[in-house]
Design a protein around this motif. Structure first.
Motif, mmCIF file in Angstrom:
data_model
loop_
_atom_site.group_PDB
_atom_site.id
_atom_site.type_symbol
_atom_site.label_atom_id
_atom_site.label_comp_id
_atom_site.label_asym_id
_atom_site.label_seq_id
_atom_site.Cartn_x
_atom_site.Cartn_y
_atom_site.Cartn_z
ATOM 1 N N VAL A 28 -45.325 5.082 -31.562
ATOM 2 C CA VAL A 28 -46.068 6.015 -30.708
ATOM 3 C C VAL A 28 -46.859 5.239 -29.653
ATOM 4 N N VAL A 29 -47.453 4.121 -30.054
ATOM 5 C CA VAL A 29 -48.172 3.268 -29.101
ATOM 6 C C VAL A 29 -47.206 2.751 -28.042
ATOM 7 N N LEU A 30 -46.013 2.354 -28.470
ATOM 8 C CA LEU A 30 -44.999 1.888 -27.532
ATOM 9 C C LEU A 30 -44.632 2.986 -26.536
ATOM 10 N N ALA A 31 -44.509 4.213 -27.037
ATOM 11 C CA ALA A 31 -44.193 5.345 -26.162
ATOM 12 C C ALA A 31 -45.273 5.524 -25.100
ATOM 13 N N THR B 111 -48.183 -9.404 -27.385
ATOM 14 C CA THR B 111 -47.380 -9.414 -28.603
ATOM 15 C C THR B 111 -47.613 -10.691 -29.394
ATOM 16 N N ALA B 112 -47.760 -11.812 -28.680
ATOM 17 C CA ALA B 112 -47.988 -13.091 -29.345
ATOM 18 C C ALA B 112 -49.270 -13.083 -30.170
ATOM 19 N N MET C 247 -45.221 -3.330 -29.637
ATOM 20 C CA MET C 247 -44.110 -4.251 -29.843
ATOM 21 C C MET C 247 -44.437 -5.290 -30.906
ATOM 22 N N GLY C 248 -45.651 -5.829 -30.871
ATOM 23 C CA GLY C 248 -46.037 -6.849 -31.837
ATOM 24 C C GLY C 248 -45.974 -6.342 -33.265
ATOM 25 N N ALA C 249 -46.413 -5.106 -33.479
ATOM 26 C CA ALA C 249 -46.390 -4.542 -34.825
ATOM 27 C C ALA C 249 -44.969 -4.272 -35.303
#
Length: 400
Positions: free
Chosen positions: A97-100, A72-73, A126-128
């Protein structure tokens, strides 16, 4: 009846009144940050059974937060550069969707290698989402509601502690920790659709010309107050997560609590965290740095209470409540402080802030895991309290 397509959101001041539809968009954005942070932090609530299920130590399992934080950083500061003219609404939906996908892989992990892959994917999403949420939120409402919109959007971070981590812990206790991550995967897909439905198209903010256009992430780091703020946030978040990542072992070993009371105590932490989020948002709108300094003092005092009196139940409850109240306000107060230092580069400063914030999460989880393996949870608590004191010293002595 199908409603007409929402108008494209521009960077202008907009109407004088924030509509119910605009607040609905903020609510969906807040739910997205809620699921994002719950996904990252859930291992805290299910650390012991998760470690047993994967056949690894609790310290190694805690390192999964380090993996997510590092990815995420890197992702959050890069997002504003890579997006170009892309619709931020669509980017947020894809990121969910990526998080899912990351949560689904965590749910089926059989050991550390697949867990590593799943947490990398989770960090990308998460980063986005976290990197854009606070920058998009004020553009969804009128100017006079901008600070409140940021507080609501970021309240998902505190609400993740109120309902997310405790609820995930309860699901994990009842149905197994894998079921908790599977539930998060489903929730992320639902929210991806909700973002597309509730938010208007969100183009990038037109960038200023002339001297103001020099606010790239690299140049922002050369601004003394920006650098000071980021160092302070790094120290404070590192200290917090070094201790909080291992709060369940602390409550098990030092206070002697069973899984049920631990879940209830995490709920107490979260309720006070949500209150701290809105209180700090209101205070930071007037005095941002002083608010952050007060939160640093609260975090340090709470961790020191647990270190010194963790064997006494009522003091532990008081310490957990204070900890939630103080840390719950940190994200929004720090966010307001940073964006006011570079108001014309909201996406860049937000991405930079989230990148540093999540890198500190990773560093804290790593440091905490190392200390737990080497010296035990009491050493972790005292070390974290010292880190919070160092952050407070910087906040109290550094002048603009």
């Amino acid at each position: 009846m199908v409603s007409a397509a929402p108008p494209v959101l521009d960077a202008g001041p907009g109407p004088a009144r924030t509509s119910a539809r605009q607040w609905t968009a903020i609510a969906v954005l807040s739910l997205a940050t809620f699921v994002v942070v719950t996904s990252e932090m859930l291992p805290v609530g299910v650390l012991t059974p998760m470690a047993e299920g994967l056949g690894i130590s609790t310290g190694t399992t805690g390192f999964s937060l380090t993996i997510t934080g590092l990815v995420t950083a890197v992702t959050a500061p890069a997002v504003p550069r890579l997006l170009g003219t892309a619709d931020r609404r669509l980017v947020l939906a894809v990121a969910m969707v990526v998080l899912a996908a990351g949560n689904a892989l965590t749910a089926v992990s059989g050991g550390f290698p697949l867990l590593l892959v799943s947490r990398v994917i989770l960090g990308l999403g998460m980063g986005a989402v976290w990197g854009l949420a606070a920058a998009v939120a004020p553009r969804l409402v009128t100017a006079r509601h901008a600070a409140l919109a940021v507080s609501f959007a970021v309240s998902g971070v505190a609400a993740a502690s109120v309902a997310g981590v405790p609820l995930g812990t309860l699901i994990g206790n009842a149905f197994g920790w894998r079921a908790a991550f599977a539930a998060l995967a489903v929730a992320a897909v639902v929210l991806a659709a909700a973002l597309l439905a509730a938010l208007p198209p969100v183009p990038p903010v037109p960038q200023p010309a002339g001297p103001a256009a020099t606010g790239t992430p690299e140049r922002l780091l050369r601004v003394p107050m920006v650098a000071t703020g980021l160092v302070l946030i790094t120290l404070l978040v590192t200290a917090h997560f070094a201790a909080y990542t291992y709060v369940r072992p602390v409550l098990e070993e030092r206070t002697g609590l069973a899984p049920g009371p631990i879940a209830a105590l995490l709920l107490v932490y979260g309720v006070f965290g949500l209150a701290g989020n809105f209180a700090a948002g209101a205070l930071a709108a007037r005095r941002a740095r002083a608010t952050v300094a007060s939160l640093a003092a609260g975090i340090g005092a709470a961790i020191a209470l647990l270190a010194a009196f963790g064997g006494t139940t009522w003091i532990t409850v008081a310490g957990i409540a204070l900890w939630g109240l103080a840390y719950g306000g940190l994200s929004v107060a720090g966010q307001i402080w940073m964006t006011r230092l570079a108001p014309h580069r909201a996406e860049h400063i937000t991405g930079l802030y989230v990148g540093v914030f999540t890198a500190a999460i990773a560093l804290g989880a790593l440091a905490g895991g190392t200390l737990v393996e080497a010296s035990g949870v009491t050493t972790v608590l005292w070390t974290a309290a010292a880190g919070a004191l160092a952050a407070l010293t910087i906040a109290a002595t550094r002048r603009r």
